[in-house]
Each structure stands twice: as structure tokens, then as C-alpha cells.
Design an enzyme around this catalytic site. Structure first.
Site, PDB file in Angstrom:
ATOM      1  N   GLU A 318       0.818  -1.212   0.000  1.00  0.00           N
ATOM      2  CA  GLU A 318       0.000   0.000   0.000  1.00  0.00           C
ATOM      3  C   GLU A 318       0.849   1.259   0.000  1.00  0.00           C
ATOM      4  O   GLU A 318       0.679   2.144  -0.850  1.00  0.00           O
ATOM      5  CB  GLU A 318      -0.938  -0.002   1.212  1.00  0.00           C
ATOM      6  CG  GLU A 318      -1.842   1.225   1.302  1.00  0.00           C
ATOM      7  CD  GLU A 318      -2.894   1.231   0.217  1.00  0.00           C
ATOM      8  OE1 GLU A 318      -2.716   2.019  -0.750  1.00  0.00           O
ATOM      9  OE2 GLU A 318      -3.871   0.471   0.311  1.00  0.00           O
ATOM     10  N   ASP A 322       1.230   4.061  -3.023  1.00  0.00           N
ATOM     11  CA  ASP A 322       0.764   5.434  -2.822  1.00  0.00           C
ATOM     12  C   ASP A 322       1.876   6.446  -3.045  1.00  0.00           C
ATOM     13  O   ASP A 322       1.704   7.451  -3.755  1.00  0.00           O
ATOM     14  CB  ASP A 322       0.212   5.605  -1.401  1.00  0.00           C
ATOM     15  CG  ASP A 322      -1.038   4.787  -1.151  1.00  0.00           C
ATOM     16  OD1 ASP A 322      -1.648   4.316  -2.128  1.00  0.00           O
ATOM     17  OD2 ASP A 322      -1.403   4.614   0.027  1.00  0.00           O
ATOM     18  N   SER A 570      -7.012   1.741  -4.377  1.00  0.00           N
ATOM     19  CA  SER A 570      -5.861   2.249  -3.633  1.00  0.00           C
ATOM     20  C   SER A 570      -4.907   2.991  -4.556  1.00  0.00           C
ATOM     21  O   SER A 570      -4.180   3.884  -4.114  1.00  0.00           O
ATOM     22  CB  SER A 570      -5.097   1.088  -2.966  1.00  0.00           C
ATOM     23  OG  SER A 570      -5.795   0.597  -1.851  1.00  0.00           O
TER      24      SER A 570
END
Length: 653
Positions: A318, A322, A570
Site C-alpha cells: 500500500e 501510494d 488504492s
């Protein structure tokens, strides 16, 4: 006989002097949270630290205030409020303070025992169980968790009918505030059925604290590892491999060239999720060479650090995703990393919001939010023993969060309270983005809701399960698209149906905001839906999501030393956040302010987005909804068209 008459007269006089209150139920818990059982009656002499959350003022005008500064037709567009203005506008009224104090003193709680919090939103006093039970018409028991942890609570409590509007809630009452270690809580979850919060009880103890857990359904999904040498000519293969240049070509935005000091972009991560600098460097070496050795600006909240104890896609996927894309797309503008929570307690969205707004701190629900200093893990090297961060951190102009809950995981009161905080951030000029989920009309991990038991099922049937905070009308919910198989980067995209499905649907908690009303009405009018109220909230009176979308499939991401394909909303949320940051950069260069809450402008100008009209978001044993002309609960209004968006926002004050 005369003494008896005098005593009776005195009793009547005292009784007439005391006010009479008509009590009504204020909060009620119909069942216990997972793992708890009633143990024994609490002794009358035990002392309870009581906290009363005073109702905030002017919340009924919240949407009006926000639209005043975010509606593109408003003369006050962009005239964002100061934090002091926001605090004063929503502070509890003096009438609320006086009414609650009068009730307390009239009920035997002396005024000198009552204090008001520094944030002005809370009244506090200590009282014996006997006093509290008389005050709230409640009965307190000791409850015991299957781990052995005790807790004090009541099943319901009452307030005078003329006082209830002045109080949001009181603690301790029906809420549970004993912290269960995360490892224990996970084991409990595996052993017991999980129910929704339809009756106002969280699905599972610490549902909110599980947001960064490696098993969370809101994290991105990993595909195959790939050989980077085969995708250097990336624009020819964007339908198979998404890179920063693919996104620039898709949404027609240029590389960043300036870094205005007024501008800022924040990415929020929840421990144990963390990036690896070696992964950033590997990615930058191939796709943004002048950023090698660059790090995000760390804002450590409640002991948050980019931990390196645990490594792997489940811990690094994650954050690597990002930050690699956020940093590359806005370069040379800097990216702020809000790392929230230590390695033991973790954190919730409320813990992050606490750090931005100190007045929000006192109202945390200890059942769902972390407790700092951590009282249960003193001496553990991963435990944060400093004070809880209440205020002191600035909100960046754009904030992206690629995590989410099921709306049914949490109580409506908890969600509404948090949603109002996003409203305040919008008033202050921050654009707040949340990914809409990866399971279509189902919730995290593909769960749907059994219509009879209200328990989560395996996702093969049942009621659609919308996500939160995406359903909050004061955030921008971001769904996912994909390039059609075999298509070029210049052709229209479709709703993402590779590995993940764009989260979308309709809220069961939040009413339809005015800025979205026309779009939702048009969707229902122009499309014959095969489902009824047995599947989703088809009242046409509740918030629909997502609002906007961006590509969410086949992202090339460096994770733990390898390049992998990654999928999920995401990915979509930080990309939209980067585009908004570039728009802010243009506005600052023109002497204007940040764009703030963008939803009203998007819905008033749908032509600034690329409408997505194919694909769907299956789930719960159904095809879900379909992407259609105009807004839909799959891809929202569509994907960004940067030239049109920047032109529109530059035309506004």
C-alpha cells in the site's frame, strides 16, 4: 403529631423546589460487542469518570456553509474559513452548556464538581455508580471479555426530554472502552460470527483500528512479478502495464515543473503499513530519475514510523504504491506522509483527525480509536508512550487515503461525527479523497449482508454493502477504471473488471447531498435497475458513490525489491490527488487559493471529466451496477480531463 405535620410540610416544600424531568432513552445497546459477557453488578460506591459530549452548534447548516465556499456559482467560492472561525461556529451553544449544567446541579451534582474541557465541547465530573444510575436511569454492570479484560457499561441510559438535544452522548455508558490487543482481537474474529452495526453496535471490537491490518480488504491486490526491461517503451503497453507516463497520457496532464510553498499534498498511511526507501529508489531510478534518494516529509502521529520490522507486499504494498505514484506525479512538489499509529495499537481515521484538530480529540470512541500513551504495552519497543497527538499537525491542501471500512462496520453516530470533521476540513480549504473499495457492490473482503441475520456472509448473495468514509457527502470518493484489453492509451476506458471491481452504491446512513441530487435522480430515471429495496437503498434519498474515478489496474510498483503489477482503488485515489495538487499549483501561480472541496464543482461541470459508459461492479451474487452515460454508482462522473479541469478551476475566484 405536630412534628409529623412539620416534616411532611418540609418534604413537600423540597419536592416542589426540585424540577421534574421526563426521561427518554438516549442511547441503547441491543447486543454486546464480540467476545463480551455480563459478569456482575457494579458496586454502588465505585466512582465513574463521566464525560458529556455537548451537541455542536449549527450542524444543520453545515452543507450550506460548505457550499458557500465550494459551489462554483457562489460569490464566496474559495474564501475558506480559518480554524478559529470553524471552531467558533460549531462550538456548543451557551444554551446547551447552561441546560446540561442545570440538569446536573438539579440532580445533585454540585457545580464545583463539574469542569469543561479545553476544547469547550465536553463537561466532566466524577460520580459514584449510585449517583450516575439515578442521574441516567441506568444500571451499570461489570462485563468481561473472553480474554479476561473487565469493563464497566450499561445497556441503555436516559436523559430528560428537554436536555437530549443538547447532548450527543455520554461516556461511560453503552460504549466499550477496554483495549484488546490487536493479535487477540483478530483471533476472536476468526472464532465468532460477525454482525453488522444496524442496531448501533460495531461489528467487531476495534473494527476501526483494523484499517492498516495486513489482512484488511481495503488494501491493494498483488498481481504477477514482472521484468522491468520489457516495459521501458511504456506508452505502447499501457493496457497491460500502467506507469506514470501512461497516467499522464490518459488524463492529459504534464509533469510538474514548480513547487509553490503554499501548495501541499498528503498521503495517509496506517501502521504497520510502511514504505521502503529502497523500493522508492528502485521505482524512481526507472520512472523519475531525479527523485532517487528523495523521501516524503514525515508527519509522525501517535508514534507512527515507516516500520521495517515486517516486510512483504502485505506490509509494504500500500505505502509503496501510494508514495511512488504520488511523489512521481507531482515532482518537484513535496509529498507529506502522515504515518499514523505505533506498531502495537495501530490507529483509526479518528486518530488521524485528532492530530489535525485538537478539539476533536476528546470525543474519540475508545472502542474504536487508539489510546495513547498505550497503557497495555508499557516497555514494548513498538509501543508509543508519548502523549496522544491532539492538534499540532497542519492539513495539506489535498489528502488522499487508500483505506476504508464497510459502512456497516461502525455505528451511524460514529460515522456522522467523523463525517462532520471532513466537512470542517473542506471549509478550511482541504480536498479529502478516499478510495471507494475493490469489491464492487460488496464490502471489504467481498462480504455482503444476510437480510435475515444481519451477519456478513460469503458474498454470494445478500444486501449490498457500501463503504465508509466514501459514503460521507463531504469527501470525494474515488472509483477505478481500466484501459480496455488491447486498446491504446488514447481510447476511452471502462469500469475496472480486472482483479478488482470499483466500489460503488448508495449509503444507508447519509442523506443525499444537494450538489448530487440531480445526478442521482437522472441515474434512477434513465436506468431500469433489476434490484429493489431488498438489495440496496433505492429510496433515491441517500448519498451515492463514487464521485470520480481513475485507472486502478496493472500498476507497475516496486515492492520489496521486485516490480509487481498492483490493482485497486488504492491506486486511483492518490492519482486523482496528484492531479488536484497540480491544479492547486496552477491556481497558486495565478494568485488564487486552493480548490478545497471539489464535489460541487464536479457535479456542476460534468463535462470536465471523461464519462465512462461500459463495465460494471459485480458483487453479492449479482452483476452489480453498470457504468452508463452520466453519473453512475460504478465510476461516478468519470475520469479526470486535466485541461478542462484546470481551465474550470482557474476561471473561478
Amino acid at each position: 403529631m405536630r412534628k409529623a405535620v412539620i416534616s411532611l410540610s418540609a418534604f413537600v416544600a423540597v419536592s416542589l423546589a426540585l424540577p421534574s424531568f421526563n426521561h427518554v432513552v438516549h442511547e441503547k445497546r441491543d447486543r454486546l460487542p464480540l467476545g463480551w459477557k455480563q459478569h456482575k453488578k457494579l458496586q454502588d460506591s465505585a466512582v465513574l469518570p463521566m464525560r458529556i459530549a455537548l451537541a455542536q452548534s449549527n450542524l444543520e447548516k453545515a452543507e450550506e456553509y460548505l457550499l458557500e465556499v465550494s459551489n462554483p456559482d457562489s460569490l464566496n467560492f474559495g474564501k475558506h474559513w480559518t480554524h478559529e472561525q470553524i471552531a467558533n461556529k460549531f462550538a456548543p451553544s451557551q444554551e446547551s452548556v447552561d441546560s446540561v449544567k442545570y440538569w446536573l446541579t438539579s440532580s445533585g451534582i454540585a457545580s464545583e464538581r463539574i469542569s469543561r474541557s479545553q476544547s469547550l465541547g465536553w463537561l466532566k465530573f466524577d460520580a459514584t455508580v449510585k449517583e450516575v444510575e439515578n442521574l441516567l436511569k441506568a444500571e451499570y454492570f461489570v462485563y468481561r471479555h473472553e480474554t479476561g479484560k473487565p469493563h464497566v457499561s450499561c445497556a441503555k441510559y436516559h436523559l430528560p426530554d428537554n436536555v437530549t438535544r443538547h447532548i450527543d452522548f455520554i461516556m461511560p455508558t453503552v460504549h466499550f472502552d477496554v483495549k484488546i490487543p490487536q493479535a487477540v482481537a483478530k483471533n476472536v474474529e476468526k472464532r465468532a460470527a460477525t454482525t453488522t452495526a444496524a442496531v448501533g453496535v460495531p461489528v467487531e471490537t476495534h473494527a476501526a483500528l483494523g484499517v492498516g491490518d495486513p489482512t484488511s480488504g481495503s488494501l491493494p491486490k498483488k498481481g504477477i512479478n514482472i521484468n522491468i526491461k520489457g516495459i521501458i517503451d511504456e506508452l505502447k503497453n499501457c493496457n497491460k502495464r500502467i506507469t506514470p507516463n501512461c497516467l499522464r497520457a490518459l488524463y492529459r496532464f504534464p509533469p510538474g515543473v514548480t513547487a509553490n510553498p503554499k501548495n501541499s499534498y498528503g498521503i495517509v498511511e496506517y501502521t504497520p503499513q510502511a514504505y521502503l526507501q529502497s523500493d522508492l529508489d528502485l521505482f524512481f531510478a526507472n520512472f523519475s530519475k531525479n527523485q532517487v534518494q528523495r523521501t516524503p516529509t514525515l508527519a509522525s502521529i501517535d508514534g507512527g514510523i515507516p516500520q521495517t520490522t515486517n516486510k512483504g507486499f502485505a506490509f509494504n504494498g500500500e505505502s509503496d504504491l501510494d508514495l511512488e505514484y504520488a511523489m512521481a506525479l507531482i515532482n518537484p512538489q513535496k509529498t507529506t506522509l502522515y504515518q499514523v499509529g505505533d506498531q502495537i495499537e495501530g490507529a483509526s481515521f479518528n486518530d488521524f483527525l485528532d492530530a489535525l484538530d485538537g478539539s476533536y480529540c476528546a470525543g474519540d470512541d475508545p472502542l474504536q480509536d487508539a489510546t495513547y500513551p498505550d497503557p497495555f504495552n508499557v516497555g514494548d519497543p513498538g509501543s508509543y508512550q508519548g502523549p496522544k497527538n491532539c492538534g499540532g499537525f497542519s492539513a495539506t491542501k489535498v489528502i488522499s487515503t487508500s483505506y476504508g471500512y464497510n459502512e456497516a462496520d461502525l455505528t451511524a453516530a460514529y460515522e456522522q461525527r467523523q463525517c462532520n470533521e471532513y466537512m470542517k476540513l473542506g471549509l478550511a480549504g482541504t480536498s479529502f479523497l478516499y478510495s471507494s473499495g475493490d469489491y464492487g457492490v460488496a464490502g471489504n473482503r467481498g462480504r455482503c449482508i444476510d437480510p435475515v441475520t444481519k451477519e456478513y456472509n460469503d458474498g454470494s448473495s445478500g444486501i449490498f454493502n457500501p463503504g465508509f468514509p466514501s459514503t460521507c457527502p463531504y469527501v470525494t470518493a474515488v472509483g477505478a477504471t481500466q484501459i480496455k484489453p488491447g486498446a491504446s492509451v488514447t481510447e476511452p476506458e471502462e469500469a475496472c473488471e480486472t482483479v478488482i471491481y470499483s466500489g460503488g452504491g448508495f449509503s444507508n446512513v447519509f442523506p443525499l447531498p444537494s450538489y448530487q441530487a440531480s445526478a442521482v435522480k437522472s441515474f434512477f430515471t434513465n436506468n431500469a435497475l433489476p434490484y429493489g429495496a431488498d438489495r440496496f437503498n433505492n429510496s433515491q434519498q441517500t448519498r451515492g458513490f463514487p464521485d470520480i474515478s481513475a485507472n486502478g489496474a496493472n500498476y507497475v510498483v516496486a515492492v520489496v525489491g521486485n516490480f509487481s503489477l498492483v490493482y485497486g482503488t488504492s491506486a486511483s485515489s492518490p492519482v486523482v490527488g496528484a492531479i488536484l495538487t497540480l491544479i492547486n499549483e496552477a491556481r497558486f501561480a495565478a494568485g488564487k487559493g486552493s480548490i478545497g472541496f471539489i464535489n460541487p464543482t464536479l457535479y456542476a461541470n460534468p463535462g470536465t471529466l471523461n464519462d465512462i459508459t461500459t463495465g460494471g461492479n459485480q458483487g453479492c451474487g449479482t452483476p452489480g451496477f453498470s457504468a452508463v452515460t452520466g453519473w453512475d454508482p460504478v465510476t461516478g462522473l468519470g475520469t479526470p480531463n486535466f485541461p478542462k479541469l484546470v481551465a474550470k478551476f482557474l476561471s473561478l475566484p
